[in-house]
Design an enzyme around this catalytic site. Structure first.
Site, PDB file in Angstrom:
ATOM      1  N   TYR A 151     -18.639   1.001 -14.313  1.00 27.47           N
ATOM      2  CA  TYR A 151     -17.251   1.326 -14.630  1.00 27.47           C
ATOM      3  C   TYR A 151     -16.451   0.312 -14.247  1.00 27.47           C
ATOM      4  O   TYR A 151     -16.732  -0.823 -13.777  1.00 27.47           O
ATOM      5  CB  TYR A 151     -17.031   2.560 -13.733  1.00 27.47           C
ATOM      6  CG  TYR A 151     -17.001   2.526 -12.109  1.00 27.47           C
ATOM      7  CD1 TYR A 151     -17.907   2.016 -11.418  1.00 27.47           C
ATOM      8  CD2 TYR A 151     -15.635   2.677 -11.685  1.00 27.47           C
ATOM      9  CE1 TYR A 151     -17.836   1.564 -10.121  1.00 27.47           C
ATOM     10  CE2 TYR A 151     -15.549   2.503 -10.314  1.00 27.47           C
ATOM     11  CZ  TYR A 151     -16.437   2.071  -9.460  1.00 27.47           C
ATOM     12  OH  TYR A 151     -16.598   1.769  -8.184  1.00 27.47           O
ATOM     13  N   LYS A 177     -20.770  -3.525 -11.059  1.00 32.72           N
ATOM     14  CA  LYS A 177     -20.053  -2.355 -10.717  1.00 32.72           C
ATOM     15  C   LYS A 177     -20.692  -1.162 -11.371  1.00 32.72           C
ATOM     16  O   LYS A 177     -20.109  -0.572 -12.479  1.00 32.72           O
ATOM     17  CB  LYS A 177     -18.474  -2.500 -11.415  1.00 32.72           C
ATOM     18  CG  LYS A 177     -17.415  -1.879 -10.446  1.00 32.72           C
ATOM     19  CD  LYS A 177     -15.977  -2.270 -10.849  1.00 32.72           C
ATOM     20  CE  LYS A 177     -14.907  -1.416 -10.199  1.00 32.72           C
ATOM     21  NZ  LYS A 177     -14.763  -1.083  -8.729  1.00 32.72           N
ATOM     22  N   GLU A 192     -18.492  -6.492   2.143  1.00 36.57           N
ATOM     23  CA  GLU A 192     -17.249  -6.057   1.760  1.00 36.57           C
ATOM     24  C   GLU A 192     -16.622  -4.712   2.204  1.00 36.57           C
ATOM     25  O   GLU A 192     -17.741  -4.020   2.907  1.00 36.57           O
ATOM     26  CB  GLU A 192     -17.217  -5.965   0.024  1.00 36.57           C
ATOM     27  CG  GLU A 192     -18.234  -5.158  -0.414  1.00 36.57           C
ATOM     28  CD  GLU A 192     -18.341  -5.107  -2.103  1.00 36.57           C
ATOM     29  OE1 GLU A 192     -17.296  -5.454  -2.526  1.00 36.57           O
ATOM     30  OE2 GLU A 192     -19.176  -4.771  -2.525  1.00 36.57           O
ATOM     31  N   LEU A 247     -18.885  -7.325  -4.858  1.00 35.33           N
ATOM     32  CA  LEU A 247     -18.223  -7.309  -6.137  1.00 35.33           C
ATOM     33  C   LEU A 247     -17.225  -8.387  -6.223  1.00 35.33           C
ATOM     34  O   LEU A 247     -16.615  -8.627  -5.245  1.00 35.33           O
ATOM     35  CB  LEU A 247     -17.472  -5.820  -6.282  1.00 35.33           C
ATOM     36  CG  LEU A 247     -16.873  -5.761  -7.729  1.00 35.33           C
ATOM     37  CD1 LEU A 247     -18.097  -5.525  -8.681  1.00 35.33           C
ATOM     38  CD2 LEU A 247     -16.185  -4.576  -7.518  1.00 35.33           C
TER      39      LEU A 247
HETATM   40  C1  LIG Z   1     -17.252  -2.170  -3.563  1.00 39.42           C
HETATM   41  C2  LIG Z   1     -15.747  -2.844  -4.042  1.00 39.42           C
HETATM   42  N1  LIG Z   1     -15.652  -3.825  -3.749  1.00 39.42           N
HETATM   43  C3  LIG Z   1     -14.220  -4.625  -4.076  1.00 39.42           C
HETATM   44  C4  LIG Z   1     -13.229  -4.103  -5.011  1.00 39.42           C
HETATM   45  C5  LIG Z   1     -12.155  -4.465  -5.373  1.00 39.42           C
HETATM   46  O1  LIG Z   1     -12.474  -4.949  -6.872  1.00 39.42           O
HETATM   47  P1  LIG Z   1     -10.857  -5.059  -7.707  1.00 39.42           P
HETATM   48  O2  LIG Z   1     -10.004  -5.833  -6.832  1.00 39.42           O
HETATM   49  O3  LIG Z   1     -11.465  -5.729  -8.905  1.00 39.42           O
HETATM   50  O4  LIG Z   1     -10.519  -3.759  -7.754  1.00 39.42           O
HETATM   51  C6  LIG Z   1     -13.796  -2.684  -5.314  1.00 39.42           C
HETATM   52  C7  LIG Z   1     -12.785  -1.967  -6.024  1.00 39.42           C
HETATM   53  O5  LIG Z   1     -13.006  -0.811  -6.377  1.00 39.42           O
HETATM   54  C8  LIG Z   1     -14.866  -2.191  -5.039  1.00 39.42           C
HETATM   55  O6  LIG Z   1     -15.270  -0.762  -5.092  1.00 39.42           O
END
Ligand SMILES: Cc1ncc(COP(=O)(O)O)c(C=O)c1O
Length: 287
Positions: free
Chosen positions: A33, A147, A179, A203
């Site tokens: 997603y 993701k 994270e 991520l």
């Molecule tokens: C586990 C995780 N890490 C980091 C992020 C941040 O990613 P982004 O900046 O692309 O939204 C998200 C965003 O939903 C996330 O679910």
């Protein structure tokens, strides 16, 4: 105004949108997603999100059924139909519908689901006050750079954080910070930003890439290296980054105040730079 959904070629109000109970996204979490947000009605860094969607799909061998141009046209149409001021666009891509069996089905067509949800106007209150966070064990699988729809460990950790009065859980694996449940994590020490390096354990956030680039352009030293849980507790400043939260200071970690004031100087500088970037790329006001 109804929230709009898109399922495999059809837009409808979200209440009328359905998928099969044999969809592998439902049966196995077998899908990937993305979450994109708009500013001034335009999707921020859409190409970066679509690139990540494609690489997540490639990593789990799900064919992407739409071209970039088709995604863009559908997202534009969904935004027009929703008529909300600002939207969060959720894109979900699953391996499709097939009788339940673990092996990849030979003939399933990938399912594409999108929703276009209103972003409530908050005036950036949380970003000014900061939020409490707690550290928790990272119980997720070994490929968190994908993701994937499998968010059970994130859901459980987020709930545990919330039960402890915190807004985010910062996850720790083998003593090292990975994270947040739905964010990337940065600390500030002696004026430098420190954040865990990209790996299978986290991520590659779209916001992370933008923020680190902006920080460097603004003369802030950025160290992408391993961060121990202990180092996190000694940070001068701590902030979370992500599409929905933007740059969000952490005010307390495990109940202990972080730094001398919230937002700290570096966090505020990064936030200001991020807001200017949003304005210049989209013409829209940051949240
Ligand atoms: C586990 C995780 N890490 C980091 C992020 C941040 O990613 P982004 O900046 O692309 O939204 C998200 C965003 O939903 C996330 O679910």
């Amino acid at each position: 105004m109804p929230t709009i959904a898109y399922v495999n070629g059809h837009f409808s109000p979200i209440e009328q949108a359905t998928i099969s109970i044999e969809d592998r996204g439902f049966q196995f979490g077998d899908g990937v997603y993305e979450v994109v947000r708009t500013y001034g009605g335009g999707a921020f860094r859409l190409h970066d999100h679509l690139s990540r969607l494609e690489s997540s799909a490639r990593a789990v061998s799900i064919p992407v059924p739409l071209s970039r141009t088709e995604w863009e046209a559908l997202i534009r149409e969904g935004l027009q139909r929703s008529r909300y001021g600002e939207c969060l666009v959720y894109i979900q891509l699953t391996r499709g519908v097939a009788p339940r069996a673990h092996l990849f089905p030979s003939s399933a067509k990938p399912t594409v689901v999108m929703t276009f949800q209103e972003i409530p106007e908050t005036g950036g209150a949380l970003q000014r006050q900061g939020v409490p966070a707690v550290t928790l064990s990272d119980l997720r699988w070994g490929r968190c750079s994908i993701k994937s729809l499998n968010l059970l460990a994130n859901v459980l950790a987020k709930q545990e954080a919330s039960d402890a009065g915190a807004l985010e859980a910062i996850l720790v694996k083998d003593g090292l910070v990975t994270e947040g449940c739905s964010s990337n994590v940065c600390l500030v020490k002696d004026g430098n930003i420190v954040t865990p390096p990209l790996s299978d354990q986290l991520l590659a956030g779209v916001t992370r890439a933008v923020v680190l680039e902006l920080a460097r352009k603004n003369g802030i030293v950025v160290e992408e290296r391993e961060v121990s849980e202990e180092e996190l507790t000694r940070a001068d400043e701590l902030f979370l980054i992500g599409t929905t939260i933007e740059v969000l200071p952490v005010s307390r970690l495990n109940g202990v105040p972080v730094g001398e004031r919230v937002p700290g100087t570096v966090t505020q500088a990064v936030r200001d730079a991020f807001q200017r970037c949003i304005l210049s790329e989209t013409g829209g006001e940051p949240g």
